[in-house]
Design a protein around this motif. Structure first.
Motif, short mmCIF file in Angstrom:
data_model
loop_
_atom_site.label_atom_id
_atom_site.label_comp_id
_atom_site.label_asym_id
_atom_site.label_seq_id
_atom_site.Cartn_x
_atom_site.Cartn_y
_atom_site.Cartn_z
N ALA A 102 0.85 -1.21 0.12
CA ALA A 102 0.05 -0.04 0.03
C ALA A 102 0.88 1.06 -0.17
N LEU A 103 2.09 1.17 0.74
CA LEU A 103 2.68 2.31 0.78
C LEU A 103 3.45 2.58 -0.55
N LEU A 104 3.98 1.51 -0.99
CA LEU A 104 4.56 1.70 -2.48
C LEU A 104 3.59 2.08 -3.61
N VAL A 105 2.40 1.84 -3.55
CA VAL A 105 1.43 2.19 -4.30
C VAL A 105 1.07 3.67 -4.56
N ALA A 106 0.91 4.27 -3.10
CA ALA A 106 0.91 5.52 -2.62
C ALA A 106 1.66 6.47 -2.92
N TRP A 107 2.95 5.80 -3.13
CA TRP A 107 4.53 6.75 -3.36
C TRP A 107 4.49 6.75 -4.98
N LEU A 108 3.99 5.63 -5.60
CA LEU A 108 4.10 5.58 -7.16
C LEU A 108 2.87 6.65 -7.52
N MET A 109 1.99 6.54 -6.92
CA MET A 109 0.69 7.51 -7.41
C MET A 109 1.18 8.89 -7.42
N SER A 110 1.96 9.21 -6.49
CA SER A 110 2.44 10.41 -5.92
C SER A 110 3.51 11.05 -6.96
N VAL A 111 4.30 10.06 -7.35
CA VAL A 111 5.21 10.26 -8.45
C VAL A 111 4.86 10.55 -9.72
N LEU A 112 3.80 9.85 -10.23
CA LEU A 112 3.09 9.97 -11.41
C LEU A 112 2.21 11.25 -11.50
N LEU A 113 1.39 11.37 -10.49
CA LEU A 113 0.68 12.76 -10.53
C LEU A 113 1.54 13.90 -10.34
N ARG A 114 2.78 13.83 -9.74
CA ARG A 114 3.59 15.22 -10.07
C ARG A 114 4.31 15.30 -11.21
N ARG A 115 4.43 14.06 -11.78
CA ARG A 115 5.10 14.23 -13.13
C ARG A 115 4.24 14.99 -14.20
N ALA A 116 2.84 14.47 -13.88
CA ALA A 116 1.78 14.92 -14.91
C ALA A 116 1.63 16.52 -14.57
N ILE A 117 1.61 16.90 -13.26
CA ILE A 117 1.70 18.38 -13.04
C ILE A 117 2.72 19.31 -13.79
N ALA A 118 3.87 18.50 -13.49
CA ALA A 118 5.13 19.12 -14.03
C ALA A 118 4.83 19.36 -15.67
N ARG A 119 4.57 18.27 -16.35
CA ARG A 119 4.52 18.45 -17.66
C ARG A 119 3.38 19.34 -18.07
N TYR A 120 2.26 19.59 -17.36
CA TYR A 120 1.37 20.39 -17.58
C TYR A 120 1.85 22.05 -17.41
N GLY A 121 2.94 22.18 -16.25
CA GLY A 121 3.40 23.42 -16.30
C GLY A 121 4.25 23.73 -17.26
N ARG A 122 5.10 22.94 -18.02
CA ARG A 122 6.01 23.37 -19.00
C ARG A 122 5.38 23.35 -20.41
N ARG A 123 4.13 22.92 -20.63
CA ARG A 123 3.37 22.88 -21.74
C ARG A 123 2.65 24.21 -21.91
N TYR A 124 2.17 24.84 -20.84
CA TYR A 124 1.36 26.22 -20.89
C TYR A 124 2.40 27.23 -20.20
N ASP A 125 2.59 28.33 -20.89
CA ASP A 125 3.59 29.34 -20.30
C ASP A 125 2.86 29.95 -19.52
N ASN A 126 1.48 30.33 -19.52
CA ASN A 126 0.77 31.13 -18.57
C ASN A 126 0.38 30.64 -17.30
N VAL A 127 0.85 29.51 -17.13
CA VAL A 127 0.41 29.14 -15.76
C VAL A 127 1.40 29.32 -14.73
N ASN A 128 0.75 29.54 -13.53
CA ASN A 128 1.41 30.11 -12.35
C ASN A 128 2.33 29.03 -11.75
#
Length: 376
Positions: free
Chosen positions: A54-80
């Motif tokens: 359960a801890l490994l799954v929670a950590w993996l989900m955190s990594v994937l979501l944070r990478r998705a957020i980072a890609r979203y920030g790099r894709r749009y220049d007007n994002v804070n």
């Protein structure tokens, strides 16, 4: 009459379901093997394995979501970028807390018993872990308060200034303009005084102090200083409310003291130390062009006015040599030890070139549009 031939027996398929069931039944005794059994608390091998999963799954989900957020920030220049970073850290903390609670449940540890256990050891460990808890709470305050954000240029003291790269659970990562990473505990930003150069506005004004010899025309000094400010490409404007200004601020022992107050553009607001050196370089160039003398100690001026001599002739007169011999002595004070090629090579403004190089690197196409989000 011939009897019919019996049909061949059908090929039997392997019983996969039965094999899995038999394997699971064989593993059950091992998984139910108790590791801890005390005071109604029973921790088994299977519960421990499921908790770790359960801890490994929670950590993996955190990594994937944070990478998705980072890609979203790099894709749009007007994002804070600072807001995205705050969301990323909160998602990370929430998923870890949820994974920890699920792991406790799978391990067979009731949350009520864990709370009692935590309260029992909390008093003993509270003093030892006080600094860690203080830094963790301070990090949450920084994320919600927004007085310090990822990408801000901050100054803690005269020797520590740089860009905030990450606000982690214990400390904040600051990268100086010399590419040196400094790890500062979060509590220092909450309890201490911090200068944030980019908190409310990206434009900043610096004050460059300089002095000239007595007797120099102050209007000529102002003209030379404004020419020096215009020669530096980081000056925000040469006209209007934010034009460079020259202030006469004092009369020293051997110099008339001035300040060149200049508003900087966005690119230079984060590199104030090198920017000041760039303006001083251009000030020296402008003063030499207009024949403005940079002052020497007052005693040197009195000595020159008394003797009326220069170089070796002045030293010879001090030694008591006859005037003729002093006049015959070669005066090498004005010899130029630099060739024209060497002087041209040394005439570049190193501080200005350094800042221009850093700005070009920041604006490179492969550089991320937003400050990187921490993956840890």
């Amino acid at each position: 009459m011939t009897a019919p031939r019996p049909a061949p027996p059908a090929e039997r398929l392997p019983d996969v379901g039965g094999a899995v069931e038999r394997g699971w039944n064989g593993l059950q005794p091992l998984l139910e093997q108790p590791l801890v059994a005390v005071s109604g608390l029973r921790l088994t091998v299977g519960g421990l394995l499921f908790a770790v999963a359960a801890l490994l799954v929670a950590w993996l989900m955190s990594v994937l979501l944070r990478r998705a957020i980072a890609r979203y920030g790099r894709r749009y220049d007007n994002v804070n970028a600072a807001a995205l970073y705050t969301v990323s850290r909160l998602v990370h903390y929430v998923l870890l807390v949820v994974g920890f609670l699920v792991a406790l449940d799978l391990a067979g540890i009731p949350v009520t018993k864990f709370a009692i256990f935590a309260g029992a050891i909390g008093v003993g460990l509270g003093f030892g872990l006080q600094a860690i808890f203080s830094n963790f709470i301070s990090g949450l305050i920084l994320l919600f308060d927004r007085s310090l954000k990822v990408g801000d240029f901050v100054q803690l003291d005269d020797n520590l200034r740089g860009t905030v790269r990450a606000i982690n659970i214990r400390a904040t990562l600051i990268t100086t303009n010399d590419n040196i990473d400094v790890i500062v505990p979060n509590s220092e930003f909450v309890s201490g005084r911090v200068v944030n150069w980019t908190h409310g506005s990206i434009h900043r004004r610096i004050r460059v102090r300089f002095g000239v010899a007595y007797g120099v025309d102050k209007e000529l000094v102002k003209k030379a200083a404004l020419e020096a400010a215009a020669a530096v490409p980081f000056t925000l404007a040469t006209e209007g409310d934010r034009r460079p200004q020259v202030w006469l601020v004092g009369f020293g022992d051997s110099a008339v003291e001035f300040i060149l107050a200049v508003w900087l553009n966005e690119a230079a607001a984060r590199r104030n130390a090198a920017i000041e050196a760039a303006y001083l370089w251009e000030l020296d160039t402008a003063f030499k062009r207009h024949g403005i003398e940079i002052p020497f100690p007052q005693r040197d001026l009195h000595l020159r006015s008394l003797l009326g001599l220069h170089g070796e002739a002045a030293f010879a007169a001090l030694r008591g040599e006859p005037p003729a011999e002093a006049a015959a002595a070669p005066d090498t004070s004005g010899d130029d030890d630099l060739s024209r090629h060497e002087r041209a090579a040394l005439a570049g403004n190193d501080a200005q070139q350094d800042v221009e190089r850093e700005i070009a690197e920041d604006a490179a196409p492969d550089a991320p549009a937003a400050p990187p989000l921490s993956e840890s």
